[in-house]
Design a protein around this motif. Structure first.
Motif, short mmCIF file in Angstrom:
data_model
loop_
_atom_site.label_atom_id
_atom_site.label_comp_id
_atom_site.label_asym_id
_atom_site.label_seq_id
_atom_site.Cartn_x
_atom_site.Cartn_y
_atom_site.Cartn_z
N THR A 124 -9.36 0.23 6.77
CA THR A 124 -8.74 -0.93 7.40
C THR A 124 -8.20 -0.53 8.77
N SER A 134 -5.51 4.00 -0.77
CA SER A 134 -6.71 4.65 -0.26
C SER A 134 -7.74 4.67 -1.41
N THR A 182 -7.34 1.33 2.16
CA THR A 182 -6.52 1.34 3.38
C THR A 182 -7.13 2.23 4.46
N ARG A 194 3.75 -0.69 6.11
CA ARG A 194 2.43 -1.03 5.60
C ARG A 194 2.32 -2.55 5.49
N GLN A 196 -5.50 -3.42 -1.52
CA GLN A 196 -4.92 -3.26 -0.19
C GLN A 196 -3.73 -2.30 -0.19
N THR A 235 -0.63 2.80 1.08
CA THR A 235 -1.67 3.25 1.96
C THR A 235 -1.51 4.69 2.34
N ALA A 248 -3.27 5.33 6.47
CA ALA A 248 -3.45 4.18 7.33
C ALA A 248 -2.58 4.32 8.56
N PRO A 250 0.91 -1.11 0.00
CA PRO A 250 0.00 0.00 0.00
C PRO A 250 0.83 1.01 0.00
#
Length: 531
Positions: A186, A180, A183, A342, A177, A6, A9, A4
């Motif tokens: 999550t 965004s 993420t 991540r 995964q 991410t 997150a 990610p």
């Protein structure tokens, strides 16, 4: 493995090897001790696999593994049954039209950075598609995704064999995964929080992907029921995509905030044991965000942070993994401010990190103490660019360092042994993008290879240290609304120690001549590039 990507997150807390997830520095193993090696099971405990019908039913979402799960199991590398990976069209559904250099008759042609990203994501999927299975089965069961769009008329999920369209859907969801808004939806949860959130979601007709982590990596499951096992323990009955048509159980102890699960990560690996603790909590990922357009990690106007993927592709002759190591720190040592890890839900031996923009750092790589040669790949994903150094081969006892400067436009590599790296640098502008590859250089111990996108957009290769010259092969690809143009050097480009080789990729229109210029003390040579 995160790739990610991410944004936003929360960082995972807890120890990792000799480092800490939230300390700003990172060290850990990508080998048989696992990226989660400090979370190994307690040798004094027994972890019995329980019958998933044990105990008394507390709650269920109505999911039936022989109806709502897939009849085929999770796969890793492409097979005759599952030949495809991601496509430009699936990348377009993931990231929107901005990942496309052009769309002709509804067909997306990826930008140079998009092509590089797709290649890395496909490589990531070689560690399994568990997150895609768990997400797709949950979305079908909750009615968010219409079955008729992907399944045979009037059939259940379990009655369908693999198809190109269904495999594409699973692959697409597997890589959400990284980004965004997936993420953002999550969270990491205590056992009590996990049980409470599952009951609440099922009551409103919703569900989650359940993520578990352990010594072998991460695995994604579909939670389907809760059962009272007595003595304060609760079982989470799950559909595990490695075991079609059968139920499995995660055994939890809410009072102690611990859990365990026995499973395998993908069909090419033996069974593994996952053990949880207050530090190693379970993930719950909301389903619906995976259906949305994701934030593109390499597109302009994306997240300003830089994502770093460290991966070791090697295995020992007996199939076991190579116990290689790495460390991420500030140049010369010390914590990297804002560094986050991540977690990845698959079996790729990889670490995905997030580093703030305008931050210098270095990645120290170490071969295993014994066994096969490690094979490291380093990828960086930034706003409108992608940088990669691959094939960093380290025998037992060897080491290498990849340094990233504060502008994050320059990567440098040096090692204790001869290295033969391959590089890929890609960047995009408003209506065109370009990628440059190199290979063939034998980097001597103590010498340093640098590759930089300078302020003018030129790509500059430098070789410093030692007295031995090098040579490399280079190719450039420009992608725009008209088409793709590719040129390459006719042979090796000689790069003397202390010299630089520059390619003006930022001003190349794809039509006019392009050449590599090598400039140094007593050296000024042009190497034409041709299609």
């Amino acid at each position: 493995m995160a790739f990610p990507m991410t944004a936003g997150a929360a960082p995972l807390t807890g120890s990792l090897g000799s480092g800490s997830f939230d300390s700003g520095s990172l060290s850990g193993s990508l080998g048989s001790s696992g990226f989660w090696g400090s979370l190994a099971p307690d040798e004094n405990q027994t972890y019995e696999e329980l019958d998933p019908t044990s105990g008394t039913l507390i709650a269920t979402n109505g999911f039936q593994v022989g109806r709502d799960g897939f009849k085929f199991e999770n796969w890793s590398d492409p097979t005759p049954e599952h030949p495809r990976g991601l496509t430009p069209q699936s990348m377009q559904t993931l990231y929107g039209d901005e990942i496309c250099a052009r769309v002709v008759n509804g067909e997306c042609a990826l930008t140079a950075t998009g092509q590089a990203l797709q290649a890395d994501l496909d490589d990531f999927l070689s560690g399994g598609h568990c997150y895609g299975f768990a997400t797709a089965s949950g979305l079908f069961a909750t009615g968010v995704v219409v079955k008729g769009d992907y399944l045979g008329p009037g059939t259940t999920v379990f009655e369908n064999d693999p198809t190109d369209r269904l495999d594409g859907l699973i692959s697409r969801y597997a890589v959400t995964q990284f980004s965004s808004p997936t993420t953002d939806g999550t969270t990491k949860n205590s056992v009590s929080e996990t049980l409470g959130k599952l009951r609440a979601a099922w009551a409103r007709g919703d569900d989650y992907v359940l993520g578990v982590y352990g010594e072998p990596g991460g695995h994604a499951l579909t939670p389907i029921a809760l059962r009272d096992l007595g003595k304060g323990k609760t079982g989470i009955v799950v559909y595990d995509n490695n075991f079609p048509g059968v139920e499995k159980m995660v055994v939890t102890d809410p009072g102690a905030n611990t859990w365990y699960y026995t499973a395998m990560l993908n069909p090419s690996t033996p069974a593994y044991l996952f053990v949880g603790s207050p530090e190693n909590r379970m993930d719950l990922a909301e389903l619906k965000p995976s259906t949305q357009v994701q934030e593109c990690p390499t597109c302009v106007d994306g997240d300003a942070s830089v994502l770093v993927l460290v991966k070791d592709n090697s295995t020992n002759a007996d199939g076991t993994v190579v116990d290689s190591d790495f460390e991420v720190q500030r140049p010369g040592g010390g914590d990297v401010p804002g560094l986050e890890v991540r977690p990845l839900l698959n079996n790729t031996r990889a670490a995905l990190l997030s580093v703030p923009a305008a931050t210098a750092f270095e990645i120290n790589l170490v071969g295993a103490t014994a066994g096969a040669t490690a094979d490291f790949d380093i990828s960086l994903y930034g706003e409108g660019w992608f940088n990669e150094m691959d094939s960093i081969a380290l025998r037992p006892g060897d080491s290498a360092t990849v340094s990233v400067d504060q502008s994050q436009r320059k990567l440098s590599l040096t090692g204790s042994t001869v290295l033969e790296p391959e590089t890929l640098f890609a960047a995009e502008q408003a209506d065109w993008s370009v990628s440059t590859k190199s290979r063939g250089l034998r980097l001597q111990p103590g010498s340093t290879l640098s590759v930089e996108r300078d302020a003018n957009g030129d790509l500059v290769y430098g070789l410093v240290g030692g007295a031995e010259s090098g040579s490399l092969l280079m190719g450039v690809k420009r992608t725009d609304a008209v088409g793709d143009r590719v040129v390459k050097t006719n042979g090796p480009v000689a790069l003397p120690a202390g010299a630089e080789a520059s390619v003006p990729v930022n001003v190349w229109d794809g039509v006019s001549p392009l050449a590599v210029r090598v400039l140094g003390v007593g050296v000024d040579v042009l190497y034409p590039m041709n299609s």
